[in-house]
Design a protein around this motif. Structure first.
Motif, mmCIF file in Angstrom:
data_model
loop_
_atom_site.group_PDB
_atom_site.id
_atom_site.type_symbol
_atom_site.label_atom_id
_atom_site.label_comp_id
_atom_site.label_asym_id
_atom_site.label_seq_id
_atom_site.Cartn_x
_atom_site.Cartn_y
_atom_site.Cartn_z
ATOM 1 N N GLU A 283 -35.206 17.932 65.549
ATOM 2 C CA GLU A 283 -34.873 16.340 64.922
ATOM 3 C C GLU A 283 -34.567 16.172 63.314
ATOM 4 N N LEU A 284 -33.630 16.163 63.306
ATOM 5 C CA LEU A 284 -32.845 16.477 62.185
ATOM 6 C C LEU A 284 -32.451 15.506 60.921
ATOM 7 N N VAL A 285 -32.513 15.637 59.926
ATOM 8 C CA VAL A 285 -31.649 15.274 58.326
ATOM 9 C C VAL A 285 -30.851 15.473 58.175
ATOM 10 N N LEU A 286 -29.620 14.023 58.540
ATOM 11 C CA LEU A 286 -28.495 14.338 57.548
ATOM 12 C C LEU A 286 -28.026 13.638 55.879
ATOM 13 N N ALA A 287 -27.589 14.367 55.118
ATOM 14 C CA ALA A 287 -26.909 13.490 54.281
ATOM 15 C C ALA A 287 -26.445 13.620 53.751
ATOM 16 N N ASN A 288 -25.121 12.365 52.755
ATOM 17 C CA ASN A 288 -23.562 13.126 53.023
ATOM 18 C C ASN A 288 -24.013 13.042 51.284
ATOM 19 N N ALA A 289 -23.558 14.721 50.144
ATOM 20 C CA ALA A 289 -24.290 14.936 49.431
ATOM 21 C C ALA A 289 -22.792 15.206 48.183
ATOM 22 N N GLY A 290 -22.185 14.149 48.632
ATOM 23 C CA GLY A 290 -20.519 13.727 47.447
ATOM 24 C C GLY A 290 -20.803 12.645 46.987
ATOM 25 N N LYS A 291 -19.629 12.504 46.700
ATOM 26 C CA LYS A 291 -19.727 11.368 46.078
ATOM 27 C C LYS A 291 -18.909 10.177 46.666
ATOM 28 N N GLY A 292 -18.303 9.797 47.333
ATOM 29 C CA GLY A 292 -17.598 9.708 48.623
ATOM 30 C C GLY A 292 -17.906 9.096 49.514
ATOM 31 N N PRO A 293 -17.453 8.231 50.700
ATOM 32 C CA PRO A 293 -17.617 8.479 51.880
ATOM 33 C C PRO A 293 -17.405 10.052 52.366
ATOM 34 N N ALA A 294 -17.745 9.962 53.604
ATOM 35 C CA ALA A 294 -17.799 11.274 54.615
ATOM 36 C C ALA A 294 -18.268 10.798 56.148
ATOM 37 N N ARG A 295 -17.220 11.748 56.936
ATOM 38 C CA ARG A 295 -16.756 11.765 57.927
ATOM 39 C C ARG A 295 -17.167 13.198 58.555
ATOM 40 N N ALA A 296 -17.754 13.055 59.670
ATOM 41 C CA ALA A 296 -17.938 14.851 60.449
ATOM 42 C C ALA A 296 -18.631 14.017 61.948
ATOM 43 N N VAL A 297 -18.014 15.225 62.885
ATOM 44 C CA VAL A 297 -18.401 15.687 63.688
ATOM 45 C C VAL A 297 -19.675 16.969 64.220
ATOM 46 N N VAL A 298 -21.253 15.841 64.724
ATOM 47 C CA VAL A 298 -22.113 16.464 64.590
ATOM 48 C C VAL A 298 -22.441 16.769 66.242
ATOM 49 N N ASP A 299 -22.437 18.274 66.276
ATOM 50 C CA ASP A 299 -22.843 19.221 67.720
ATOM 51 C C ASP A 299 -24.403 20.087 67.540
ATOM 52 N N LEU A 300 -25.024 20.023 67.716
ATOM 53 C CA LEU A 300 -26.221 20.963 68.773
ATOM 54 C C LEU A 300 -25.575 21.814 69.366
ATOM 55 N N ALA A 301 -25.981 23.084 69.086
ATOM 56 C CA ALA A 301 -25.705 24.712 69.602
ATOM 57 C C ALA A 301 -27.015 25.361 69.882
ATOM 58 N N VAL A 302 -27.735 25.772 71.642
ATOM 59 C CA VAL A 302 -28.462 26.648 71.817
ATOM 60 C C VAL A 302 -28.134 27.260 72.206
ATOM 61 N N GLY A 303 -28.647 28.995 71.716
ATOM 62 C CA GLY A 303 -28.133 30.244 72.089
ATOM 63 C C GLY A 303 -29.333 30.344 73.379
ATOM 64 N N PHE A 304 -29.413 30.139 74.434
ATOM 65 C CA PHE A 304 -30.282 30.302 75.866
ATOM 66 C C PHE A 304 -29.913 31.733 76.032
ATOM 67 N N VAL A 305 -30.909 32.542 76.317
ATOM 68 C CA VAL A 305 -31.529 33.794 76.365
ATOM 69 C C VAL A 305 -30.802 34.046 78.012
ATOM 70 N N LYS A 306 -30.015 35.116 78.081
ATOM 71 C CA LYS A 306 -29.468 35.018 79.812
ATOM 72 C C LYS A 306 -30.462 36.356 80.454
ATOM 73 N N GLN A 307 -30.282 36.745 81.418
ATOM 74 C CA GLN A 307 -31.134 37.407 82.628
ATOM 75 C C GLN A 307 -30.788 38.376 81.448
#
Length: 370
Positions: A283-307
């Protein structure tokens, strides 16, 4: 999926192949073919099963490859639907494509006709690669003709068969070094009427970008000029790997190149300890900390443990955001930890990272138990 497809090649399917070939060529010794095809089949993996059955076909079809390929072509069943979703049954033609690739290189025209028919019922994306390697110019000429074919399956073959990094297939090293012949074909297909074809175009471009990221960005920037919604979708999908890496040029093409003030406010990963086969929720909460509109591509990475204990990131798409000043947004993602043939889970600490236009923010961790 590979495991279920492997099991698909059983006695019933081998018998169906024999029946189809006998209908096209009554002299075909179906019983002898079935005995050889089934001998040792259960010990083999998917692609090796296709090769094993193809060897049985070679032993029992006429010795002349051209005659044999014509018989196989006549034996084929009905076309598959235009959307390319007929279920598993067309996989029975995998041995046929192997046969053409291994024995049809010296009868080019007959093999091309066979592959056009095979791709309308299954796919010839694996077999066409042998012809690209042996007869590059003749095959490219044929592919250019097929790019204008009325059948979307044939047009898709043009793109899918030339993917430099096609899964389950040897890489096309020449096209990895110089993808310009492939790009010329994709130009003919970028606005194809079929989503089935356009998806293949995007996947091919994504392959090219793994070896030539700057070239992919250049092509996508050009394609975006006056682009329709359909072509924009192709570009977005083609750039997906570069976007996950935070490539500045890819983000700029998609309109996310300017610095963003969207920041991670809070993150929670639950449960903190979980067993293989269960799932975790981020669960995530994001916010625009700037003074104007802001755009972004948001992804999530999971570091899976290998063998062997090392980790490897798997990136999951979340969404593209546009936030007003001080606006907040909540995002969530459930991560399945079930075992898959394409992703085998191992116990250990897994770290979760948020990607905002490629910039990394630690988002938590969980301990995976057996």
């Amino acid at each position: 999926m590979a495991a279920s497809l492997k099991r698909f090649f059983d006695r019933t399917v081998v018998s169906a192949i024999a029946k189809e070939i006998r209908a096209a060529h009554p002299a075909f010794p179906g019983a002898a073919f079935e005995r050889q095809a089934l001998a040792g089949l259960g010990r083999l993996e998917l692609m090796d099963r296709g090769r094993h059955i193809a060897e049985a076909l070679r032993a029992h079809l006429p010795e002349d490859p051209e005659h044999a390929i014509r018989i196989l072509t006549r034996s084929l069943g009905p076309d598959i639907p235009a959307d390319g979703s007929p279920g598993m049954s067309p996989f029975r033609y995998l041995p046929h494509t192997v046969f053409v690739a291994e024995h049809g290189l010296d009868c080019f025209e007959t093999s091309m006709l066979a592959q056009r028919e095979l791709t309308r019922r299954f796919t010839a994306e694996f077999s066409i690669r042998a012809f690209i390697e042996r007869h590059p110019e003749r095959t490219l000429t044929q592919l250019r003709r097929w790019a204008r074919d009325q059948d979307p399956h044939v047009r898709r073959l043009v793109s899918e068969g030339t993917r430099p990094r096609l899964p389950w297939a040897p890489r096309l090293r020449a096209y990895q070094r110089d993808p310009s012949p492939v790009l010329a074909l994709l130009e003919l297909l970028k606005d194809d009427a079929s989503l089935y074809v356009r998806r293949s175009v995007a996947n091919n471009l994504n392959d090219i970008g793994k070896d030539h990221p700057e070239l992919l960005v250049e092509v996508c920037r050009r394609w975006m000029r006056g682009a329709s919604a359909e072509r924009r979708w192709v570009v977005e999908r083609a750039l997906r790997s570069l976007v996950k890496q935070g490539h500045p040029g890819a983000l700029e093409v998609l309109g996310f190149g300017a610095p963003t003030r969207i920041e991670l406010v809070s993150a929670q990963v639950q449960p903190a300890r979980v067993r293989i086969g269960q799932s975790v929720r981020v669960e995530l909460v994001l916010a625009n900390a700037g003074k104007g509109p802001a755009r972004a591509v948001v992804d999530l990475a999971v570091g899976f443990v290998k063998q062997r204990g090392q980790t490897s990131d798997k990136v999951f798409k979340l969404r593209a955001l546009e936030l007003a000043p001080a606006e907040r947004v909540s995002l969530g993602k459930s991560i399945s930890l079930k075992q898959h043939t394409t992703r085998v889970h191992h116990p250990g600490e897994h770290r979760v990272t948020l990607l905002i236009n490629g910039k990394r923010y630690p988002a938590g961790k969980f301990q995976l138990l057996r």
